[in-house]
Design an enzyme around this catalytic site. Sequence first.
Site, PDB file in Angstrom:
ATOM      1  N   ASN A  86      94.416  50.111  26.150  1.00  0.00           N
ATOM      2  CA  ASN A  86      93.055  50.555  25.819  1.00  0.00           C
ATOM      3  C   ASN A  86      92.452  49.841  24.616  1.00  0.00           C
ATOM      4  O   ASN A  86      91.232  49.709  24.521  1.00  0.00           O
ATOM      5  CB  ASN A  86      93.082  52.067  25.565  1.00  0.00           C
ATOM      6  CG  ASN A  86      91.825  52.566  24.888  1.00  0.00           C
ATOM      7  OD1 ASN A  86      90.790  52.733  25.519  1.00  0.00           O
ATOM      8  ND2 ASN A  86      91.886  52.772  23.569  1.00  0.00           N
ATOM      9  N   TYR A 151      83.553  39.069  25.257  1.00  0.00           N
ATOM     10  CA  TYR A 151      83.981  40.396  25.731  1.00  0.00           C
ATOM     11  C   TYR A 151      84.062  40.418  27.266  1.00  0.00           C
ATOM     12  O   TYR A 151      85.048  40.894  27.844  1.00  0.00           O
ATOM     13  CB  TYR A 151      82.978  41.426  25.222  1.00  0.00           C
ATOM     14  CG  TYR A 151      83.341  42.870  25.480  1.00  0.00           C
ATOM     15  CD1 TYR A 151      84.332  43.505  24.748  1.00  0.00           C
ATOM     16  CD2 TYR A 151      82.661  43.605  26.452  1.00  0.00           C
ATOM     17  CE1 TYR A 151      84.648  44.846  24.990  1.00  0.00           C
ATOM     18  CE2 TYR A 151      82.968  44.939  26.692  1.00  0.00           C
ATOM     19  CZ  TYR A 151      83.963  45.550  25.952  1.00  0.00           C
ATOM     20  OH  TYR A 151      84.276  46.868  26.192  1.00  0.00           O
TER      21      TYR A 151
HETATM   22  P1  NAP Z   1      86.391  52.251  19.488  1.00  0.00           P
HETATM   23  O1  NAP Z   1      85.819  53.614  19.330  1.00  0.00           O
HETATM   24  O2  NAP Z   1      85.847  51.132  18.691  1.00  0.00           O
HETATM   25  O3  NAP Z   1      87.982  52.354  19.253  1.00  0.00           O
HETATM   26  C1  NAP Z   1      88.780  51.207  19.377  1.00  0.00           C
HETATM   27  C2  NAP Z   1      90.226  51.586  19.259  1.00  0.00           C
HETATM   28  O4  NAP Z   1      91.005  50.388  19.419  1.00  0.00           O
HETATM   29  C3  NAP Z   1      90.572  52.166  17.898  1.00  0.00           C
HETATM   30  O5  NAP Z   1      91.519  53.206  18.076  1.00  0.00           O
HETATM   31  C4  NAP Z   1      91.221  50.985  17.167  1.00  0.00           C
HETATM   32  O6  NAP Z   1      92.225  51.357  16.228  1.00  0.00           O
HETATM   33  C5  NAP Z   1      91.892  50.266  18.323  1.00  0.00           C
HETATM   34  N1  NAP Z   1      92.170  48.850  18.024  1.00  0.00           N
HETATM   35  C6  NAP Z   1      91.280  47.866  17.797  1.00  0.00           C
HETATM   36  N2  NAP Z   1      91.936  46.716  17.556  1.00  0.00           N
HETATM   37  C7  NAP Z   1      93.262  46.999  17.633  1.00  0.00           C
HETATM   38  C8  NAP Z   1      94.437  46.233  17.486  1.00  0.00           C
HETATM   39  N3  NAP Z   1      94.394  44.921  17.209  1.00  0.00           N
HETATM   40  N4  NAP Z   1      95.640  46.847  17.615  1.00  0.00           N
HETATM   41  C9  NAP Z   1      95.713  48.182  17.894  1.00  0.00           C
HETATM   42  N5  NAP Z   1      94.621  48.957  18.055  1.00  0.00           N
HETATM   43  C10 NAP Z   1      93.409  48.373  17.918  1.00  0.00           C
HETATM   44  O7  NAP Z   1      86.287  51.758  21.012  1.00  0.00           O
HETATM   45  P2  NAP Z   1      86.156  52.601  22.366  1.00  0.00           P
HETATM   46  O8  NAP Z   1      84.745  52.654  22.715  1.00  0.00           O
HETATM   47  O9  NAP Z   1      86.966  53.826  22.288  1.00  0.00           O
HETATM   48  O10 NAP Z   1      86.844  51.552  23.369  1.00  0.00           O
HETATM   49  C11 NAP Z   1      88.150  51.719  23.903  1.00  0.00           C
HETATM   50  C12 NAP Z   1      88.323  50.738  25.049  1.00  0.00           C
HETATM   51  O11 NAP Z   1      87.319  50.989  26.050  1.00  0.00           O
HETATM   52  C13 NAP Z   1      88.135  49.273  24.650  1.00  0.00           C
HETATM   53  O12 NAP Z   1      89.026  48.467  25.373  1.00  0.00           O
HETATM   54  C14 NAP Z   1      86.706  48.989  25.047  1.00  0.00           C
HETATM   55  O13 NAP Z   1      86.505  47.618  25.289  1.00  0.00           O
HETATM   56  C15 NAP Z   1      86.611  49.799  26.329  1.00  0.00           C
HETATM   57  N6  NAP Z   1      85.243  50.102  26.733  1.00  0.00           N
HETATM   58  C16 NAP Z   1      84.426  50.858  25.936  1.00  0.00           C
HETATM   59  C17 NAP Z   1      83.120  51.113  26.373  1.00  0.00           C
HETATM   60  C18 NAP Z   1      82.146  51.943  25.573  1.00  0.00           C
HETATM   61  O14 NAP Z   1      80.983  52.047  25.992  1.00  0.00           O
HETATM   62  N7  NAP Z   1      82.541  52.544  24.472  1.00  0.00           N
HETATM   63  C19 NAP Z   1      82.676  50.588  27.589  1.00  0.00           C
HETATM   64  C20 NAP Z   1      83.538  49.828  28.354  1.00  0.00           C
HETATM   65  C21 NAP Z   1      84.830  49.604  27.922  1.00  0.00           C
HETATM   66  P3  NAP Z   1      91.952  51.399  14.624  1.00  0.00           P
HETATM   67  O15 NAP Z   1      90.742  52.248  14.427  1.00  0.00           O
HETATM   68  O16 NAP Z   1      93.201  52.015  14.095  1.00  0.00           O
HETATM   69  O17 NAP Z   1      91.764  50.000  14.206  1.00  0.00           O
END
Ligand code: NAP
Length: 244
Positions: A86, A151
């Site tokens: 994730n 991305y």
């Molecule tokens: P988010 O709120 O920004 O959270 C990102 C998470 O990833 C945080 O827990 C962060 O941990 C962790 N992370 C980032 N870099 C890391 C690394 N190098 N090693 C370990 N952990 C890491 O993002 P989100 O929206 O929940 O997104 C989660 C996933 O869903 C991602 O893959 C994103 O691309 C995908 N996604 C999101 C959306 C959307 O609309 N939000 C849409 C499509 C796909 P720390 O805080 O500890 O750094």
Amino acid sequence: MLALVTGSSRGIGKAIALELAKNNFDVAINFNRNSESAEKLCDEIKNFGVKSDFFQADVSDPEQVKNLFKAIKEKFGEPVKILVNNAGVTRDNLLLRMKNEEWNAVINTNLNSTFYCTHEAIRDMARAKFGRIINIASIVGLIGNPGQANYAASKAGIIGFTKSIAREYAAHGITVNAIAPGFIDTDMTEILKPEVKDSILKSIPIGKMGTPEDVAKAVLFFASEENSYITGQVLAVDGGMTMC
Ligand code: NAP
């Protein structure tokens, strides 16, 4: 049964960790920088009567991923059976302005981490003749998005990777599927300008942003032991944005 959710200190990963815990999975939480929220989540998860612990690791670094899997096995006394890739970041920029660092940071964190974690998990899953790998992609990996070439490439890469590994391990009791979220309300989308948000909202047939819990429910579906005949699929959780 033990699940690892990468990047589960907040956002979608946190909701996935909670949903799995509510449904009786033990959960290894991974975070990179937010140790406080990972610790809080761990306490919350233990209230569901399952085992949990939290592990710092930058999953874009193969050595740290190796150590992460070793630490999890030592702590829980068993290997990961459900892997949710994730962790993800964005570094948006138009192509001509995009720096190599922005390109590499996104490919390393989103795509390479998925390879590193899957590579570490797969041997034990194959030995157990059981495994569930769920990769969090994005609809941007299906349809593209201006300003997100890095991305989109990382997420399209995850989809190709998902289908290849699904084929490689289909006969080993391991399913590999991807989820393509649309526009989900987390820190990642919080930073978008109001006018960008408004224009995206207009393109969602259901008319609202998704929640991290909407994605978590789809993960639970793929994680379940009963769903053994679905592999190599990409499920859009996007309010109808990409239906055709
Ligand atoms: P988010 O709120 O920004 O959270 C990102 C998470 O990833 C945080 O827990 C962060 O941990 C962790 N992370 C980032 N870099 C890391 C690394 N190098 N090693 C370990 N952990 C890491 O993002 P989100 O929206 O929940 O997104 C989660 C996933 O869903 C991602 O893959 C994103 O691309 C995908 N996604 C999101 C959306 C959307 O609309 N939000 C849409 C499509 C796909 P720390 O805080 O500890 O750094």
